[in-house]
Design an enzyme around this catalytic site. Structure first.
Site, PDB file in Angstrom:
ATOM      1  N   CYS A  11       0.867  -1.171   0.000  1.00 57.25           N
ATOM      2  CA  CYS A  11       0.000   0.000   0.000  1.00 57.25           C
ATOM      3  C   CYS A  11       0.911   1.231   0.000  1.00 57.25           C
ATOM      4  O   CYS A  11       2.133   1.093  -0.002  1.00 57.25           O
ATOM      5  CB  CYS A  11      -0.996   0.006   1.163  1.00 57.25           C
ATOM      6  SG  CYS A  11      -0.291   0.160   2.796  1.00 57.25           S
ATOM      7  N   CYS A  85      -2.247   1.553  -4.217  1.00 62.87           N
ATOM      8  CA  CYS A  85      -0.975   2.204  -4.548  1.00 62.87           C
ATOM      9  C   CYS A  85      -0.849   2.501  -6.034  1.00 62.87           C
ATOM     10  O   CYS A  85       0.190   2.937  -6.507  1.00 62.87           O
ATOM     11  CB  CYS A  85       0.214   1.401  -4.040  1.00 62.87           C
ATOM     12  SG  CYS A  85       0.375  -0.239  -4.722  1.00 62.87           S
ATOM     13  N   CYS A  89       3.682  -0.245  -8.451  1.00 65.40           N
ATOM     14  CA  CYS A  89       4.237  -1.567  -8.189  1.00 65.40           C
ATOM     15  C   CYS A  89       4.902  -2.116  -9.443  1.00 65.40           C
ATOM     16  O   CYS A  89       4.279  -2.174 -10.500  1.00 65.40           O
ATOM     17  CB  CYS A  89       3.128  -2.502  -7.739  1.00 65.40           C
ATOM     18  SG  CYS A  89       3.731  -4.070  -7.131  1.00 65.40           S
TER      19      CYS A  89
END
Length: 137
Positions: A11, A85, A89
């Site tokens: 997150c 997020c 990533c």
């Protein structure tokens, strides 16, 4: 010896949702699944309300510390679970990605964080059933 699945919870601040998810996974799966966490912009400390919500159900996450998301952390995971997020990533072929849509507990009262915890408990139960299914006879 069977492979132990590795799950990385990601997150933004690595101070609430991801830490709660990892705590639940460790409590519910024991050593059958390895849980790690990371954040795209890690905070300095855990969200105290998230810590309190987890303590209410007997899970102590107070010793956890937010850490930065790295390519290595993603590359070592079998499953990467993102929670708000966005696209930060890193993507690696062969790794299974999940995006769990959950409210951010930052700045929320304990009643809201309890709801997030209970939503996570359901998602974690489903993830465990998928990764280490109970053998049928």
């Amino acid at each position: 010896m069977a492979h132990t699945p590795r799950v990385l919870f990601v997150c933004v601040h690595n101070a609430g949702r991801s830490q709660m998810a990892a705590g639940l996974l460790r409590a519910m799966a024991g050593d059958r699944i390895e849980a790690r966490t990371a954040g795209s912009e890690p905070a300095d400390a855990l969200n105290p309300v998230a810590v309190a919500a987890m303590a209410e159900i007997g899970i102590d996450i107070s010793g956890a510390r937010p850490v930065a998301l790295t390519d290595d952390a993603v590359g070592l995971a079998d499953v990467v679970v993102t929670m708000g997020c966005g696209e930060v990533c890193p993507y690696f072929p062969g790794i299974s990605y999940r995006d769990w849509v959950l409210s951010d507990p930052a700045g929320q009262p304990i009643e809201v964080v309890r709801g997030i915890r209970e939503h996570l408990r359901i998602l974690i139960g489903n993830l465990i059933a998928e990764l280490v299914p109970v053998p049928t006879r």
